[in-house]
Every structure is written in C-alpha cells, then in structure tokens.
Design a protein around this motif. Structure first.
Motif, PDB file in Angstrom:
ATOM      1  N   MET A   1     -34.809  37.454  37.767  1.00 20.94           N
ATOM      2  CA  MET A   1     -33.637  37.186  37.370  1.00 20.94           C
ATOM      3  C   MET A   1     -33.627  36.755  35.619  1.00 20.94           C
ATOM      4  O   MET A   1     -34.411  36.039  35.299  1.00 20.94           O
ATOM      5  N   ARG A   2     -32.689  37.451  34.909  1.00 21.22           N
ATOM      6  CA  ARG A   2     -32.767  36.875  33.535  1.00 21.22           C
ATOM      7  C   ARG A   2     -31.668  35.921  33.334  1.00 21.22           C
ATOM      8  O   ARG A   2     -30.471  36.018  33.764  1.00 21.22           O
ATOM      9  N   ILE A   3     -32.387  34.965  32.244  1.00 16.11           N
ATOM     10  CA  ILE A   3     -31.225  33.847  32.297  1.00 16.11           C
ATOM     11  C   ILE A   3     -31.362  33.317  31.023  1.00 16.11           C
ATOM     12  O   ILE A   3     -32.262  33.101  30.329  1.00 16.11           O
ATOM     13  N   LEU A   4     -30.206  32.896  30.250  1.00 16.16           N
ATOM     14  CA  LEU A   4     -30.056  32.351  28.959  1.00 16.16           C
ATOM     15  C   LEU A   4     -29.949  30.836  29.234  1.00 16.16           C
ATOM     16  O   LEU A   4     -28.847  30.332  30.002  1.00 16.16           O
ATOM     17  N   VAL A   5     -30.781  30.093  28.642  1.00 23.67           N
ATOM     18  CA  VAL A   5     -30.978  28.381  28.361  1.00 23.67           C
ATOM     19  C   VAL A   5     -30.418  28.132  27.307  1.00 23.67           C
ATOM     20  O   VAL A   5     -31.152  28.400  26.265  1.00 23.67           O
ATOM     21  N   VAL A   6     -29.239  27.650  26.944  1.00 20.07           N
ATOM     22  CA  VAL A   6     -28.808  27.250  25.565  1.00 20.07           C
ATOM     23  C   VAL A   6     -29.085  25.756  25.312  1.00 20.07           C
ATOM     24  O   VAL A   6     -28.388  24.907  26.006  1.00 20.07           O
ATOM     25  N   GLY A   7     -29.947  25.183  24.721  1.00 16.67           N
ATOM     26  CA  GLY A   7     -30.039  23.860  24.202  1.00 16.67           C
ATOM     27  C   GLY A   7     -31.534  23.655  24.700  1.00 16.67           C
ATOM     28  O   GLY A   7     -31.741  23.538  26.210  1.00 16.67           O
ATOM     29  N   PHE A   8     -32.409  23.150  24.131  1.00 15.13           N
ATOM     30  CA  PHE A   8     -33.612  22.907  24.600  1.00 15.13           C
ATOM     31  C   PHE A   8     -34.116  21.480  24.406  1.00 15.13           C
ATOM     32  O   PHE A   8     -35.261  21.081  23.949  1.00 15.13           O
ATOM     33  N   ASP A  20     -38.718  29.110  34.637  1.00 12.04           N
ATOM     34  CA  ASP A  20     -39.975  29.980  34.557  1.00 12.04           C
ATOM     35  C   ASP A  20     -40.828  29.861  35.714  1.00 12.04           C
ATOM     36  O   ASP A  20     -41.553  30.788  35.989  1.00 12.04           O
ATOM     37  N   ALA A  21     -41.282  28.570  36.079  1.00 12.06           N
ATOM     38  CA  ALA A  21     -42.109  28.393  37.406  1.00 12.06           C
ATOM     39  C   ALA A  21     -41.643  29.087  38.435  1.00 12.06           C
ATOM     40  O   ALA A  21     -42.622  29.495  39.232  1.00 12.06           O
ATOM     41  N   GLU A  22     -40.507  29.382  38.844  1.00 13.82           N
ATOM     42  CA  GLU A  22     -40.051  30.065  39.825  1.00 13.82           C
ATOM     43  C   GLU A  22     -40.258  31.467  39.547  1.00 13.82           C
ATOM     44  O   GLU A  22     -39.577  32.324  40.440  1.00 13.82           O
ATOM     45  N   GLY A  23     -40.455  31.879  38.429  1.00 12.82           N
ATOM     46  CA  GLY A  23     -40.771  33.396  38.251  1.00 12.82           C
ATOM     47  C   GLY A  23     -39.391  34.076  37.520  1.00 12.82           C
ATOM     48  O   GLY A  23     -39.337  35.559  37.207  1.00 12.82           O
ATOM     49  N   HIS A  24     -38.402  33.575  37.123  1.00 10.17           N
ATOM     50  CA  HIS A  24     -37.322  33.834  36.200  1.00 10.17           C
ATOM     51  C   HIS A  24     -37.627  34.157  34.873  1.00 10.17           C
ATOM     52  O   HIS A  24     -38.538  33.539  34.251  1.00 10.17           O
ATOM     53  N   GLU A  25     -36.924  35.108  34.186  1.00  7.13           N
ATOM     54  CA  GLU A  25     -37.190  35.483  32.824  1.00  7.13           C
ATOM     55  C   GLU A  25     -36.267  34.774  32.115  1.00  7.13           C
ATOM     56  O   GLU A  25     -35.018  34.996  31.862  1.00  7.13           O
ATOM     57  N   VAL A  26     -36.724  33.667  31.084  1.00 11.31           N
ATOM     58  CA  VAL A  26     -35.861  32.922  30.600  1.00 11.31           C
ATOM     59  C   VAL A  26     -35.801  33.082  28.991  1.00 11.31           C
ATOM     60  O   VAL A  26     -36.946  33.126  28.363  1.00 11.31           O
ATOM     61  N   CYS A  90     -21.517  36.882  33.624  1.00  9.88           N
ATOM     62  CA  CYS A  90     -22.521  36.251  34.275  1.00  9.88           C
ATOM     63  C   CYS A  90     -22.285  34.841  34.919  1.00  9.88           C
ATOM     64  O   CYS A  90     -21.171  34.216  34.456  1.00  9.88           O
ATOM     65  N   ARG A  91     -23.249  34.256  35.661  1.00 10.09           N
ATOM     66  CA  ARG A  91     -22.652  32.849  36.151  1.00 10.09           C
ATOM     67  C   ARG A  91     -23.032  32.028  34.930  1.00 10.09           C
ATOM     68  O   ARG A  91     -23.839  31.943  34.243  1.00 10.09           O
ATOM     69  N   THR A  92     -22.129  30.951  34.928  1.00 11.91           N
ATOM     70  CA  THR A  92     -22.018  29.968  33.928  1.00 11.91           C
ATOM     71  C   THR A  92     -22.132  28.385  34.407  1.00 11.91           C
ATOM     72  O   THR A  92     -21.632  28.270  35.456  1.00 11.91           O
ATOM     73  N   VAL A  93     -23.044  27.694  33.897  1.00 13.10           N
ATOM     74  CA  VAL A  93     -23.083  26.315  34.281  1.00 13.10           C
ATOM     75  C   VAL A  93     -23.203  25.612  32.981  1.00 13.10           C
ATOM     76  O   VAL A  93     -23.926  25.819  31.808  1.00 13.10           O
ATOM     77  N   MET A  94     -21.940  24.486  33.051  1.00 12.27           N
ATOM     78  CA  MET A  94     -21.824  23.618  31.900  1.00 12.27           C
ATOM     79  C   MET A  94     -22.220  22.411  31.978  1.00 12.27           C
ATOM     80  O   MET A  94     -22.010  21.627  33.097  1.00 12.27           O
ATOM     81  N   ARG A  95     -22.797  21.635  31.077  1.00 11.05           N
ATOM     82  CA  ARG A  95     -23.343  20.308  31.037  1.00 11.05           C
ATOM     83  C   ARG A  95     -22.299  19.556  30.474  1.00 11.05           C
ATOM     84  O   ARG A  95     -21.625  19.824  29.391  1.00 11.05           O
ATOM     85  N   ASP A 182     -39.636  26.583  54.008  1.00  7.87           N
ATOM     86  CA  ASP A 182     -39.832  26.721  52.389  1.00  7.87           C
ATOM     87  C   ASP A 182     -39.175  25.630  51.658  1.00  7.87           C
ATOM     88  O   ASP A 182     -38.116  24.851  52.450  1.00  7.87           O
ATOM     89  N   PRO A 183     -39.559  25.169  50.338  1.00 10.05           N
ATOM     90  CA  PRO A 183     -39.132  24.079  49.782  1.00 10.05           C
ATOM     91  C   PRO A 183     -37.693  24.368  49.273  1.00 10.05           C
ATOM     92  O   PRO A 183     -37.338  25.748  49.289  1.00 10.05           O
ATOM     93  N   LEU A 184     -36.826  23.360  49.141  1.00 11.26           N
ATOM     94  CA  LEU A 184     -35.415  23.656  48.787  1.00 11.26           C
ATOM     95  C   LEU A 184     -35.280  23.800  47.112  1.00 11.26           C
ATOM     96  O   LEU A 184     -35.998  23.247  46.473  1.00 11.26           O
ATOM     97  N   THR A 185     -34.652  24.818  46.709  1.00 10.07           N
ATOM     98  CA  THR A 185     -34.480  25.228  45.401  1.00 10.07           C
ATOM     99  C   THR A 185     -32.976  25.480  45.124  1.00 10.07           C
ATOM    100  O   THR A 185     -32.078  25.504  46.182  1.00 10.07           O
ATOM    101  N   ILE A 186     -32.776  25.690  43.639  1.00  7.59           N
ATOM    102  CA  ILE A 186     -31.296  25.963  43.355  1.00  7.59           C
ATOM    103  C   ILE A 186     -30.858  27.379  43.875  1.00  7.59           C
ATOM    104  O   ILE A 186     -31.776  28.216  43.366  1.00  7.59           O
ATOM    105  N   PRO A 187     -29.912  27.509  44.594  1.00  4.23           N
ATOM    106  CA  PRO A 187     -29.453  28.791  45.099  1.00  4.23           C
ATOM    107  C   PRO A 187     -29.160  29.613  44.145  1.00  4.23           C
ATOM    108  O   PRO A 187     -28.431  29.364  43.035  1.00  4.23           O
ATOM    109  N   LEU A 188     -29.626  30.916  44.143  1.00  4.20           N
ATOM    110  CA  LEU A 188     -29.406  32.070  43.423  1.00  4.20           C
ATOM    111  C   LEU A 188     -28.152  32.818  43.698  1.00  4.20           C
ATOM    112  O   LEU A 188     -27.726  32.963  45.176  1.00  4.20           O
ATOM    113  N   PRO A 189     -27.245  33.478  42.859  1.00  2.00           N
ATOM    114  CA  PRO A 189     -25.996  34.401  43.341  1.00  2.00           C
ATOM    115  C   PRO A 189     -26.620  35.314  44.201  1.00  2.00           C
ATOM    116  O   PRO A 189     -27.644  35.799  43.968  1.00  2.00           O
TER     117      PRO A 189
END
Length: 217
Positions: A1-8, A20-26, A90-95, A182-189
């Motif tokens: 899954m390709r994801i944009l993370v804005v703010g490091f 990244d550890a879960e295999g997503h392309e960040v 795309c799915r949006t998450v706001m801090r 399995d361990p709990l993780t953030i659910p994907l769309p």
C-alpha cells in the motif's frame, strides 16, 4: 500500500517507521531540510517542500497513493493536506492539537476520514503498554473514555463489513483490528471483519454496552 506521510517530526517519524515495518511503501514530505535528511537516512523516499502545497504533494505521487497523513505540527497545514487528498480520492488522516476550538474541530473533521490527537493517544498507548504491552489491557484513558477489545463471534451483525465503515456514532471509534491469533494493527481500507477478529475501540465509558450491542448484536 502506498502512503504519503507529511511531517517527519515525532508523530510522523514514528508513523512512517511503523507503516514501513508492516511492508507499506511510504513517502515522506517535510519542509525541514534536516528532517528530510533523517528520513532519507532511514531509507524513506523523500520530498522536501511545503506539504500544504498541491504541487509538492503531486510530486510525492498523491494521485497514486491509497492514503495520506497530515501529521505536521500545524493544524492549518494538515487541513489543507487532507482537503487536497480528498480531491484525489485517498484516505485522509488529520493531526489536531488538544486546544482546537470545538467549532473549528467540526469543520476540520468534515474534511478528513480520521482525526487524531497524538498527545492524548500517546499517553493512552503508554498506559496500555505499562498495563499489558498490547491492546489487551482495559482501563480508563481519561475520565470519560475507555479502551476496550471486542471479539467478534459468528452471529455478530458486523461480520463481512469493512472495519473503516462501521459507524459507532458518538459512542466510540475503532482504532485497531486483528485476526484471530494475530497482533492488533491499524485497519486498512477494505479490511473486512471475520468471525474471531478482535476490534480495539476507544469508547465513551457510559456507552460501552451500546458499542458492544452495535458490534455483537
């Protein structure tokens, strides 16, 4: 899954590492040269520029990503990021920060799929880790909130539903999902609920029975 993370910063960096550890392309976007260098050193594809600028997000491939997180320390920038992300489907998450006025919150919430308060949930995560190291702990997070874990049985009305489409109203919000064993993780769309799954919910203390009724029938 390709994801944009804005703010490091603190929140964005940790989010990017977990994804990244879960295999997503960040891809990481930040306007701070030092943070961009740190992200690059950790192996991330990086874009240096203002994440609230449409052209910068287009350079980052916003037309191809599945999700974008506006995780900068500036609420207005995060809002712009999510509005642009919504235009691209795309799915949006706001801090947001804890001190956002309720009226402003309502306006911002309408422009994002998910709103997060890192300050609040950072403390919640720390408490959960102390009590059990996983979302298996059940405890008061604030005076009026509890983190609960519900196991879905075969007769539950939500079996087959997508996790991100389950509406708990004002009673709570689903924050993690895990298959049986399995361990709990953030659910994907697109993640659908199956028998035996576990859902971690941040619920209003007085509405826990309502939440369980919605999920279990």
């Amino acid at each position: 899954m390709r994801i944009l993370v804005v703010g490091f910063g603190r929140v964005g960096a940790r989010t990017a590492r977990v994804l990244d550890a879960e295999g997503h392309e960040v891809t990481v976007v930040d306007d701070d040269h030092g943070k961009v260098l740190r992200a690059r050193e950790r192996g991330f594809t990086t874009i240096e520029g203002d994440g609230g600028d449409r052209s910068v997000l287009e350079t980052g491939g916003i037309d191809e990503v599945a999700a974008i997180g506006g995780l900068t320390g500036t609420v207005e920038t995060n809002h712009r990021i999510c509005r642009i992300g919504s235009e691209y489907g795309c799915r949006t998450v706001m801090r947001l920060s804890e001190d956002v006025d309720p009226e402003v919150y309502d306006r911002y919430e309408a422009d994002a799929d998910e709103v997060i308060y890192p300050e609040r949930f950072g403390a919640a995560g720390a408490k959960t880790a102390i009590l059990g190291g996983d979302f298996n702990a059940l405890g008061d997070l604030t005076e009026g909130l509890q983190l609960i874990v519900v196991r879905i049985d075969a007769d539950a009305p939500v079996v087959g539903d997508h996790v991100n489409e389950i509406d708990l109203g004002d009673h709570g919000r689903i924050y993690a999902h895990g298959r049986d064993g399995d361990p709990l993780t953030i659910p994907l769309p697109g993640t659908a609920v199956e028998t035996g799954d576990r859902l971690a919910i941040l619920a209003v203390t007085g509405a826990i029975e309502d939440v369980e009724s919605t999920l279990l029938g």
